[in-house]
Write a protein that holds these residues in place. Structure first.
Motif, PDB file in Angstrom:
ATOM      1  N   ASN A 133       6.425  24.329  63.818  1.00  0.00           N
ATOM      2  CA  ASN A 133       5.858  24.906  62.477  1.00  0.00           C
ATOM      3  C   ASN A 133       6.821  23.762  61.909  1.00  0.00           C
ATOM      4  O   ASN A 133       8.010  24.263  61.402  1.00  0.00           O
ATOM      5  CB  ASN A 133       6.084  25.877  63.016  1.00  0.00           C
ATOM      6  CG  ASN A 133       5.195  26.607  61.842  1.00  0.00           C
ATOM      7  OD1 ASN A 133       5.342  26.294  60.662  1.00  0.00           O
ATOM      8  ND2 ASN A 133       5.196  28.275  61.983  1.00  0.00           N
TER       9      ASN A 133
ATOM     10  N   LYS B 125       6.193  24.881  58.590  1.00  0.00           N
ATOM     11  CA  LYS B 125       6.789  25.622  57.356  1.00  0.00           C
ATOM     12  C   LYS B 125       8.330  26.717  58.655  1.00  0.00           C
ATOM     13  O   LYS B 125       9.115  27.079  57.206  1.00  0.00           O
ATOM     14  CB  LYS B 125       5.879  27.182  57.680  1.00  0.00           C
ATOM     15  CG  LYS B 125       4.416  26.434  56.726  1.00  0.00           C
ATOM     16  CD  LYS B 125       3.238  27.793  57.129  1.00  0.00           C
ATOM     17  CE  LYS B 125       2.293  27.721  55.890  1.00  0.00           C
ATOM     18  NZ  LYS B 125       1.060  28.035  55.302  1.00  0.00           N
TER      19      LYS B 125
ATOM     20  N   VAL C  70       6.656  34.114  57.709  1.00  0.00           N
ATOM     21  CA  VAL C  70       6.549  33.006  58.738  1.00  0.00           C
ATOM     22  C   VAL C  70       6.000  33.931  59.634  1.00  0.00           C
ATOM     23  O   VAL C  70       6.879  34.203  60.711  1.00  0.00           O
ATOM     24  CB  VAL C  70       7.675  31.989  58.499  1.00  0.00           C
ATOM     25  CG1 VAL C  70       7.609  31.152  59.896  1.00  0.00           C
ATOM     26  CG2 VAL C  70       8.226  31.907  57.753  1.00  0.00           C
TER      27      VAL C  70
END
Length: 93
Positions: free
Chosen positions: A22, A24, A78
């Motif tokens: 991921n 992010k 997140v």
């Protein structure tokens, strides 16, 4: 970090790498690294030598580290955090 008390080990140094797919989460780990390091030090300082020298103890620590980091990332919105942690060094004296 340094251990307090009657532990056989007085010093522990751990190197680790986090893995995520991921983008992010990757950026969030970099951005919040001071908070993550602080929480890791707090977690490690509460460990017992007798548990840390066993494979099961290290695996339990790895799971706790993943959970700790993912909790920090969730606090910063997140949702999908890190996937894994790999110990790159593990020294206790």
């Amino acid at each position: 970090l340094n251990f307090e008390g009657k532990s056989k080990a007085r010093y522990m140094q751990i190197g680790l790498e986090v893995a995520t797919t991921n983008d992010k989460a990757h950026a969030a780990v970099k951005k919040h690294l001071p908070v993550i390091r602080n929480e890791i030090v707090l977690l490690l300082s509460g460990q017992k030598y007798e548990e840390m020298v066993t494979p099961d103890g290290k695996e339990q620590l790895r799971a706790e580290l993943i959970e700790t980091i993912n909790n920090i990332l969730e606090q910063h919105k997140v949702k999908k955090g890190i996937d894994n942690i790999y110990f790159t060094s593990f020294v206790m004296q």
